[in-house]
Structure formats: structure tokens, C-alpha cells
Design a protein around this motif. Structure first.
Motif, PDB file in Angstrom:
ATOM      1  N   LEU A  97       7.056   8.127  -9.325  1.00 21.08           N
ATOM      2  CA  LEU A  97       6.043   7.687 -10.284  1.00 21.08           C
ATOM      3  C   LEU A  97       4.683   8.236  -9.903  1.00 21.08           C
ATOM      4  O   LEU A  97       4.321   8.240  -8.728  1.00 21.08           O
ATOM      5  N   SER A  98       3.935   8.624 -10.900  1.00 25.10           N
ATOM      6  CA  SER A  98       2.542   8.981 -10.659  1.00 25.10           C
ATOM      7  C   SER A  98       1.782   7.673 -10.435  1.00 25.10           C
ATOM      8  O   SER A  98       2.236   6.606 -10.877  1.00 25.10           O
ATOM      9  N   PRO A  99       0.648   7.731  -9.749  1.00 23.86           N
ATOM     10  CA  PRO A  99      -0.161   6.509  -9.590  1.00 23.86           C
ATOM     11  C   PRO A  99      -0.524   5.876 -10.935  1.00 23.86           C
ATOM     12  O   PRO A  99      -0.541   4.661 -11.071  1.00 23.86           O
ATOM     13  N   ALA A 100      -0.765   6.714 -11.959  1.00 27.07           N
ATOM     14  CA  ALA A 100      -1.103   6.196 -13.288  1.00 27.07           C
ATOM     15  C   ALA A 100       0.060   5.396 -13.874  1.00 27.07           C
ATOM     16  O   ALA A 100      -0.131   4.319 -14.442  1.00 27.07           O
ATOM     17  N   SER A 101       1.277   5.892 -13.735  1.00 29.57           N
ATOM     18  CA  SER A 101       2.445   5.181 -14.265  1.00 29.57           C
ATOM     19  C   SER A 101       2.654   3.854 -13.548  1.00 29.57           C
ATOM     20  O   SER A 101       2.963   2.841 -14.180  1.00 29.57           O
ATOM     21  N   ALA A 102       2.494   3.850 -12.236  1.00 27.81           N
ATOM     22  CA  ALA A 102       2.646   2.604 -11.474  1.00 27.81           C
ATOM     23  C   ALA A 102       1.614   1.579 -11.930  1.00 27.81           C
ATOM     24  O   ALA A 102       1.938   0.405 -12.147  1.00 27.81           O
ATOM     25  N   ARG A 103       0.364   2.019 -12.102  1.00 31.54           N
ATOM     26  CA  ARG A 103      -0.699   1.115 -12.566  1.00 31.54           C
ATOM     27  C   ARG A 103      -0.393   0.576 -13.953  1.00 31.54           C
ATOM     28  O   ARG A 103      -0.569  -0.614 -14.229  1.00 31.54           O
TER      29      ARG A 103
ATOM     30  N   GLU B  73       0.830  -1.203   0.000  1.00 32.96           N
ATOM     31  CA  GLU B  73       0.000   0.000   0.000  1.00 32.96           C
ATOM     32  C   GLU B  73       0.863   1.250   0.000  1.00 32.96           C
ATOM     33  O   GLU B  73       2.044   1.200   0.290  1.00 32.96           O
ATOM     34  N   GLY B  74       0.225   2.360  -0.344  1.00 36.22           N
ATOM     35  CA  GLY B  74       0.925   3.635  -0.336  1.00 36.22           C
ATOM     36  C   GLY B  74       1.500   3.995  -1.687  1.00 36.22           C
ATOM     37  O   GLY B  74       1.424   3.235  -2.649  1.00 36.22           O
ATOM     38  N   SER B  75       2.077   5.180  -1.743  1.00 36.70           N
ATOM     39  CA  SER B  75       2.677   5.648  -2.989  1.00 36.70           C
ATOM     40  C   SER B  75       3.975   4.892  -3.254  1.00 36.70           C
ATOM     41  O   SER B  75       4.597   4.358  -2.338  1.00 36.70           O
ATOM     42  N   VAL B  76       4.342   4.834  -4.517  1.00 39.84           N
ATOM     43  CA  VAL B  76       5.557   4.113  -4.895  1.00 39.84           C
ATOM     44  C   VAL B  76       6.424   4.957  -5.810  1.00 39.84           C
ATOM     45  O   VAL B  76       5.954   5.870  -6.470  1.00 39.84           O
ATOM     46  N   SER B  77       7.688   4.622  -5.804  1.00 39.51           N
ATOM     47  CA  SER B  77       8.636   5.137  -6.779  1.00 39.51           C
ATOM     48  C   SER B  77       9.319   3.914  -7.378  1.00 39.51           C
ATOM     49  O   SER B  77       9.133   2.801  -6.896  1.00 39.51           O
ATOM     50  N   PHE B  78      10.101   4.117  -8.425  1.00 42.09           N
ATOM     51  CA  PHE B  78      10.777   2.979  -9.051  1.00 42.09           C
ATOM     52  C   PHE B  78      12.267   3.085  -8.800  1.00 42.09           C
ATOM     53  O   PHE B  78      12.872   4.129  -9.004  1.00 42.09           O
ATOM     54  N   SER B  79      12.842   1.973  -8.367  1.00 43.47           N
ATOM     55  CA  SER B  79      14.267   1.918  -8.110  1.00 43.47           C
ATOM     56  C   SER B  79      14.921   0.901  -9.051  1.00 43.47           C
ATOM     57  O   SER B  79      14.601  -0.281  -9.000  1.00 43.47           O
TER      58      SER B  79
ATOM     59  N   LYS C 221      -1.476   9.920 -21.238  1.00 44.15           N
ATOM     60  CA  LYS C 221      -0.946  11.275 -21.338  1.00 44.15           C
ATOM     61  C   LYS C 221       0.538  11.229 -21.699  1.00 44.15           C
ATOM     62  O   LYS C 221       1.247  10.286 -21.337  1.00 44.15           O
ATOM     63  N   GLU C 222       0.999  12.270 -22.377  1.00 42.94           N
ATOM     64  CA  GLU C 222       2.406  12.342 -22.779  1.00 42.94           C
ATOM     65  C   GLU C 222       3.342  12.342 -21.569  1.00 42.94           C
ATOM     66  O   GLU C 222       4.417  11.749 -21.618  1.00 42.94           O
ATOM     67  N   THR C 223       2.942  12.985 -20.477  1.00 43.04           N
ATOM     68  CA  THR C 223       3.796  12.997 -19.285  1.00 43.04           C
ATOM     69  C   THR C 223       3.926  11.595 -18.690  1.00 43.04           C
ATOM     70  O   THR C 223       4.996  11.217 -18.213  1.00 43.04           O
ATOM     71  N   THR C 224       2.848  10.835 -18.729  1.00 45.24           N
ATOM     72  CA  THR C 224       2.885   9.456 -18.224  1.00 45.24           C
ATOM     73  C   THR C 224       3.758   8.592 -19.126  1.00 45.24           C
ATOM     74  O   THR C 224       4.562   7.795 -18.646  1.00 45.24           O
ATOM     75  N   LYS C 225       3.628   8.769 -20.439  1.00 49.55           N
ATOM     76  CA  LYS C 225       4.485   8.035 -21.382  1.00 49.55           C
ATOM     77  C   LYS C 225       5.957   8.334 -21.096  1.00 49.55           C
ATOM     78  O   LYS C 225       6.794   7.428 -21.117  1.00 49.55           O
ATOM     79  N   ALA C 226       6.255   9.594 -20.835  1.00 46.21           N
ATOM     80  CA  ALA C 226       7.642   9.986 -20.564  1.00 46.21           C
ATOM     81  C   ALA C 226       8.157   9.293 -19.303  1.00 46.21           C
ATOM     82  O   ALA C 226       9.301   8.829 -19.271  1.00 46.21           O
ATOM     83  N   GLU C 227       7.335   9.208 -18.255  1.00 44.59           N
ATOM     84  CA  GLU C 227       7.734   8.495 -17.030  1.00 44.59           C
ATOM     85  C   GLU C 227       8.005   7.026 -17.334  1.00 44.59           C
ATOM     86  O   GLU C 227       9.014   6.473 -16.893  1.00 44.59           O
ATOM     87  N   LEU C 228       7.096   6.393 -18.068  1.00 43.59           N
ATOM     88  CA  LEU C 228       7.248   4.970 -18.391  1.00 43.59           C
ATOM     89  C   LEU C 228       8.507   4.722 -19.217  1.00 43.59           C
ATOM     90  O   LEU C 228       9.263   3.780 -18.955  1.00 43.59           O
ATOM     91  N   LYS C 229       8.740   5.580 -20.195  1.00 39.34           N
ATOM     92  CA  LYS C 229       9.942   5.438 -21.029  1.00 39.34           C
ATOM     93  C   LYS C 229      11.211   5.584 -20.198  1.00 39.34           C
ATOM     94  O   LYS C 229      12.168   4.830 -20.387  1.00 39.34           O
ATOM     95  N   ALA C 230      11.222   6.554 -19.298  1.00 38.94           N
ATOM     96  CA  ALA C 230      12.408   6.774 -18.462  1.00 38.94           C
ATOM     97  C   ALA C 230      12.695   5.569 -17.583  1.00 38.94           C
ATOM     98  O   ALA C 230      13.848   5.131 -17.469  1.00 38.94           O
ATOM     99  N   VAL C 231      11.664   5.013 -16.974  1.00 36.36           N
ATOM    100  CA  VAL C 231      11.831   3.840 -16.107  1.00 36.36           C
ATOM    101  C   VAL C 231      12.362   2.656 -16.910  1.00 36.36           C
ATOM    102  O   VAL C 231      13.357   2.025 -16.533  1.00 36.36           O
TER     103      VAL C 231
END
Length: 137
Positions: free
Chosen positions: A65-71, A38-44, A90-100
């Protein structure tokens, strides 16, 4: 692709699907350190998966990570491609996913996917064309 789906999303799904094949699946269903769900997450990249808000200090280079990116990371990892419908991201979410995914592949896979490189080149070309047409106006 012939059904008009977003090529960037298809490439991200493909990259996620390749991780277990390469023997490097990330931990996406719980915190990679403590197992919290549970709770917010980041990616390591260092911890090879999600970190909860209590463990994120373990990696100063973690990626928020935004909740959308984690999902979406979880969805892309587990989805049956035959059941894939229309996905609007969204383009910002795509950018997060690509970076990870880019950082994860760089650290663990030791390879570069041709499809990913092609899409990056197309993105640069699209941006160049867009900026050129903006200058003409």
C-alpha cells in the motif's frame, strides 16, 4: 451523489462502513500481528488488516500500500459522512483501494454489493467508449 462527489470514492466509503456492520472490521490502526503503529504498511487479507514492515513476511500474498492508500482506508473507515468534503484521489490510489476491498469482501463477506457491481460495469463502459473514440480519431 447529488452534490457532485466522486461516485467511486462514495462506493469505497460505503464498503468500508459496511465492514463493522457485517462483523468483519479490518485492523487499520496497528499491525494485525504485532500491534506496531509506526512504519510502512501493507494489507493482508489473511491477517485481516495492516501488516508492518517487520511482519509482512507472514503473508506472501499481502498487498503493498502507498501511504496515501493506508491513510484513506483509515479515513474511510472512521469518517462521519455528514462531514465529508471534497476528496480528490489519484486513479492509482483508487485502484489500490478497490483491490484491497474487493479481496477482503471476497474472503470474508461472502456477498457482492450491487452498487459496486454497477460501478464496475460503468467503468468498463467508460473505458470502452474512451477506446472507441480514440480509434475514430
Amino acid at each position: 451523489m447529488s452534490e457532485g462527489r466522486d461516485l467511486e470514492i462514495m462506493a469505497l466509503i460505503y464498503e468500508m462502513k459496511m465492514l463493522p456492520v457485517l462483523g468483519i472490521p479490518p485492523v487499520l490502526d496497528r499491525c494485525a500481528r504485532c500491534g506496531a503503529t509506526e512504519g510502512s504498511v501493507s494489507f493482508s487479507v489473511k491477517e485481516a488488516g495492516f501488516l508492518c514492515h517487520r511482519c509482512e513476511e507472514a503473508d506472501p500474498h499481502r498487498m503493498p500500500l502507498s501511504p496515501a492508500s493506508a491513510r484513506l482506508l483509515r479515513l474511510f473507515f472512521h469518517i462521519d459522512l455528514a462531514r465529508l468534503g471534497a476528496i480528490s484521489v489519484k486513479e492509482t490510489t483508487k485502484a489500490e483501494l478497490k483491490a484491497v476491498l474487493s479481496a477482503y469482501y471476497d474472503e470474508y463477506a461472502g456477498l457482492s454489493l450491487k452498487a459496486k457491481r454497477f460501478l464496475q460495469q460503468m467503468s468498463v463502459l467508460k473505458d470502452t467508449l474512451a477506446s472507441d473514440s480514440g480509434q475514430d480519431a
